[in-house]
Design a protein around this motif. Structure first.
Motif, PDB file in Angstrom:
ATOM      1  N   UNK A  58       8.298  15.908  -0.957  1.00 22.98           N
ATOM      2  CA  UNK A  58       9.348  15.607  -1.928  1.00 22.98           C
ATOM      3  C   UNK A  58       8.906  14.595  -2.993  1.00 22.98           C
ATOM      4  N   UNK A  59       7.606  14.233  -3.006  1.00 21.81           N
ATOM      5  CA  UNK A  59       7.101  13.231  -3.958  1.00 21.81           C
ATOM      6  C   UNK A  59       7.932  11.957  -3.896  1.00 21.81           C
ATOM      7  N   UNK A  60       8.196  11.530  -2.670  1.00 23.01           N
ATOM      8  CA  UNK A  60       9.013  10.343  -2.444  1.00 23.01           C
ATOM      9  C   UNK A  60       8.100   9.227  -1.922  1.00 23.01           C
ATOM     10  N   UNK A  61       7.872   8.156  -2.698  1.00 23.34           N
ATOM     11  CA  UNK A  61       6.907   7.116  -2.305  1.00 23.34           C
ATOM     12  C   UNK A  61       7.339   6.338  -1.047  1.00 23.34           C
ATOM     13  N   UNK A  62       6.402   6.170  -0.120  1.00 24.52           N
ATOM     14  CA  UNK A  62       6.572   5.254   1.008  1.00 24.52           C
ATOM     15  C   UNK A  62       5.520   4.156   0.843  1.00 24.52           C
ATOM     16  N   UNK A  63       5.987   2.930   0.811  1.00 24.14           N
ATOM     17  CA  UNK A  63       5.120   1.764   0.589  1.00 24.14           C
ATOM     18  C   UNK A  63       5.186   0.888   1.832  1.00 24.14           C
ATOM     19  N   UNK A  64       4.027   0.396   2.268  1.00 27.73           N
ATOM     20  CA  UNK A  64       4.026  -0.437   3.474  1.00 27.73           C
ATOM     21  C   UNK A  64       3.525  -1.849   3.156  1.00 27.73           C
ATOM     22  N   UNK A  77       0.849  -1.191   0.000  1.00 29.70           N
ATOM     23  CA  UNK A  77       0.000   0.000   0.000  1.00 29.70           C
ATOM     24  C   UNK A  77       0.891   1.249   0.000  1.00 29.70           C
ATOM     25  N   UNK A  78       0.577   2.189  -0.887  1.00 29.50           N
ATOM     26  CA  UNK A  78       1.300   3.463  -0.942  1.00 29.50           C
ATOM     27  C   UNK A  78       0.641   4.407   0.056  1.00 29.50           C
ATOM     28  N   UNK A  79       1.405   4.849   1.055  1.00 24.87           N
ATOM     29  CA  UNK A  79       0.833   5.715   2.096  1.00 24.87           C
ATOM     30  C   UNK A  79       1.331   7.155   1.971  1.00 24.87           C
ATOM     31  N   UNK A  80       2.316   7.394   1.119  1.00 25.40           N
ATOM     32  CA  UNK A  80       2.832   8.762   0.953  1.00 25.40           C
ATOM     33  C   UNK A  80       3.605   8.844  -0.374  1.00 25.40           C
ATOM     34  N   UNK A  81       3.725  10.098  -0.893  1.00 27.50           N
ATOM     35  CA  UNK A  81       4.541  10.332  -2.092  1.00 27.50           C
ATOM     36  C   UNK A  81       3.991   9.703  -3.353  1.00 27.50           C
ATOM     37  N   UNK A  82       2.660   9.625  -3.469  1.00 27.12           N
ATOM     38  CA  UNK A  82       2.047   8.977  -4.638  1.00 27.12           C
ATOM     39  C   UNK A  82       2.403   9.675  -5.948  1.00 27.12           C
ATOM     40  N   UNK A  83       2.762  10.952  -5.873  1.00 30.95           N
ATOM     41  CA  UNK A  83       3.128  11.682  -7.099  1.00 30.95           C
ATOM     42  C   UNK A  83       4.531  11.333  -7.595  1.00 30.95           C
ATOM     43  N   UNK A  84       5.229  10.471  -6.858  1.00 31.38           N
ATOM     44  CA  UNK A  84       6.584  10.098  -7.266  1.00 31.38           C
ATOM     45  C   UNK A  84       6.685   8.669  -7.770  1.00 31.38           C
ATOM     46  N   UNK A  85       5.565   8.078  -8.158  1.00 35.63           N
ATOM     47  CA  UNK A  85       5.577   6.680  -8.607  1.00 35.63           C
ATOM     48  C   UNK A  85       6.287   6.501  -9.953  1.00 35.63           C
ATOM     49  N   UNK A  86       6.596   7.610 -10.626  1.00 30.50           N
ATOM     50  CA  UNK A  86       7.339   7.533 -11.893  1.00 30.50           C
ATOM     51  C   UNK A  86       8.835   7.355 -11.669  1.00 30.50           C
ATOM     52  N   UNK A  87       9.297   7.433 -10.425  1.00 28.04           N
ATOM     53  CA  UNK A  87      10.733   7.328 -10.139  1.00 28.04           C
ATOM     54  C   UNK A  87      11.272   5.977 -10.632  1.00 28.04           C
ATOM     55  N   UNK A  88      12.473   6.029 -11.188  1.00 29.02           N
ATOM     56  CA  UNK A  88      13.085   4.818 -11.729  1.00 29.02           C
ATOM     57  C   UNK A  88      13.703   3.972 -10.615  1.00 29.02           C
TER      58      UNK A  88
END
Length: 565
Positions: free
Chosen positions: A120-126, A35-46
């Motif tokens: 920072x658009x940095x995804x956190x996934x749990x 589950x993505x709990x933060x930074x969903x706008x950064x899912x394009x990160x390589x």
């Protein structure tokens, strides 16, 4: 497992070349309950690699950028560390995302971490359930390794295509088209001499802006470029990659690719392979041109040295257009002074030939621009050109003057100077040796004449025929020896004064100005000159004889090259 078919499609079609993003990772079976709990706008990160990280302090030694971080949260708060400082450290190291298994150390992600990740658009996934980090690492690393293998296979295939295209008639344009097709990125070819070529064309608005930006940024990238290393910078919301093209320690052109994303290793590799193939194509053409130039040089040398005895035989080498038609041509000699300095005698002959060769290319371009077909040879630091005129007769000399002006402004070396002499116009190729002799004379007299053309030399054309004759010496002695001897004995400048007097058509005002004396002083000198010569040099018959004697004296002073008064 990730589909290899999909991988190849990414490779050959997509804007993303061999790239796995956080969004792609979330679609994999092992992340089905993530589950993505933060930074969903950064899912394009390589995502380029994975790390299991439980220590609070780390630096660039374990980070290359693009890492997917797996953690239980043990290192979030330890000694002087905090969960936000841990997260900020990951962001600054350009990690791709943070995956946390809840339960051991955290029941939920702290609010301050979520706020920072969103900023920072940095995804956190749990993971709310136990997950095997080793299995995730193996799964993703298998993809990365297989992707790397597919990169090399695809790159090898494309390299073979590049190499094959380099052997075709239109190798350069075909290589550029293939590069653009495989990358779907705008491509610009920038030759050092010549017109830029682009796919899509330069009339495209973006391509015009891109070309303008490249030239504007030249100071930025030109100092960083080497013969074999590309450089990268940001412009127009794109990543610009620029790679030099050349061989033999020379850069001939630049290849530019504009990416609307971050670059990766594959971009540099495919750009390098394309540059190498273009270098091979240019090198092949270079050797073909050099071979043609050597044949051309041999033919022209034979013509100038009169080793060809029949007009029909002489015309066999020239273009089909001129073989059986009326032709007009001139011989020109381009003397490149100081190319071979005495302090540079250790320069290799090949380097000297290279200098002459590259200047010859510019000479050829200059003549062709004004409707002349040039045939070229060289003798040490002199380049000899037989220029066949393809234009209209009434503009012939005016166009030749434009060629001369162009060539005089071409830079050859740091201290080199260019002098040009041109023979009369001829129709028969067998007269080339005469045109060459005239061009050499015109070149020798350039210190005196304002024109590069032999026909503009005036009286010198006749005087050079008799300059070594004993009667010429007697003629000079009869009219000028009293003045010459007087100057030598008393250190005066009466001979120079008399020469300037005739040069300015007996104008006392202009003569005095040129000699930087007042007119009264000139009057005194002229009176004294008449006394020394013991005749009136303003009388028509005396004036003609004195002027000719002065010109002849100029010629013999330097062994044939006239002295400039």
């Amino acid at each position: 497992m990730y589909s290899y078919t999909k991988l190849i499609q990414l490779t050959l079609k997509s804007e993303v070349v061999y790239m796995l993003t956080v969004q792609d990772v979330l679609k994999r079976p092992l992340f089905s309950k993530a589950e993505v709990v933060a930074g969903a706008n950064g899912l394009h990160r390589q995502v380029k690699w994975t790390h299991v990280l439980e220590i609070p302090f780390f630096d660039d030694t374990i980070f290359q950028g693009g890492e997917l971080i797996l953690s239980t949260g043990f290192g979030f708060e330890w000694r002087d560390s905090s969960n936000t400082s841990f997260l900020l450290n990951l962001i600054e190291r350009n990690a791709s995302c943070l995956c946390v298994e809840l339960g051991h150390y955290f029941e939920k992600i702290p609010k301050e971490m979520i706020e920072m990740a969103n900023e920072y658009n940095f995804p956190i996934i749990i993971f709310k359930e136990f997950i095997n980090f080793v299995e995730i690492a193996q799964n993703l690393h298998s993809f990365f390794i297989n992707a790397q293998h597919e990169k090399l296979v695809t790159l090898d295939s494309i390299s073979r295509e590049f190499h094959s295209l380099s052997l075709t008639t239109h190798g350069l344009s075909n290589i550029l088209k293939l590069l653009q097709q495989k990358t779907e990125a705008p491509i610009i070819y920038l030759p050092l001499d010549g017109t830029p070529f682009a796919i899509p064309g330069l009339k495209n608005d973006f391509m015009e802006q891109l070309l303008h930006t490249i030239y504007e940024d030249k100071e930025h990238w030109h100092d960083k470029i080497t013969n074999d290393s590309p450089i990268e910078w940001k412009a127009l919301n794109h990543t610009i990659l620029l790679h030099p093209i050349g061989a033999m320690d020379q850069i001939w052109a630049y290849l530019v690719m504009a990416l609307d994303r971050e670059s990766d290793e594959f971009d540099f590799l495919i750009l390098d392979r394309a540059s190498l193939a273009i270098s091979q194509d240019l090198l092949r053409k270079y050797y073909l041109d050099e071979k043609r130039l050597r044949l051309e040089s041999t033919w022209l040398n034979d013509l100038l040295d009169r080793r060809i005895n029949h007009e029909e035989q002489a015309r066999k080498f020239i273009t089909l257009q001129a073989k059986h038609t009326y032709i007009r041509y001139r011989i020109a000699i381009i003397d490149i002074e100081d190319v071979f300095q005495s302090s540079s005698l250790n320069i290799l002959d090949e380097e000297n030939e290279s200098t002459i060769y590259h200047y010859s290319l510019k000479i050829r371009s200059g003549f062709e621009k004004y409707s002349f077909t040039p045939y070229i040879t060289s003798i040490r630091n002199q380049i000899i050109v037989l220029a066949i005129d393809l234009g209209t007769t009434d503009t012939s000399k005016a166009r030749f003057l434009k060629v001369i002006d162009t060539l005089l402004h071409v830079r050859v070396g740091e201290s080199s100077q260019i002098r040009i002499g041109v023979g009369r116009q001829y129709q028969l190729l067998l007269d080339a040796h005469t045109g060459y002799r005239e061009a050499q004379l015109a070149l020798n007299y350039r210190t005196f004449s304002t024109s590069a053309f032999y026909e503009d030399l005036g009286i010198f054309r006749l005087l050079q025929l008799i300059q070594h004759d004993q009667d010429t010496a007697h003629f000079i002695e009869d009219y000028l020896s009293p003045l010459i001897n007087y100057d030598k004995e008393y250190g005066t400048e009466f001979l120079l004064t008399l020469a300037k007097y005739f040069e300015f058509d007996r104008s006392t005002k202009l003569t005095a100005q040129n000699l930087h004396i007042v007119r009264q002083t000139l009057y005194h000198r002229m009176k004294k000159i008449k006394e020394i010569l013991d005749f009136d040099f303003d009388m028509p018959e005396n004036r003609l004889s004195v002027e000719i004697a002065l010109k002849a004296y100029q010629l013999i002073q330097q062994g044939g090259a006239p002295t400039k008064w």
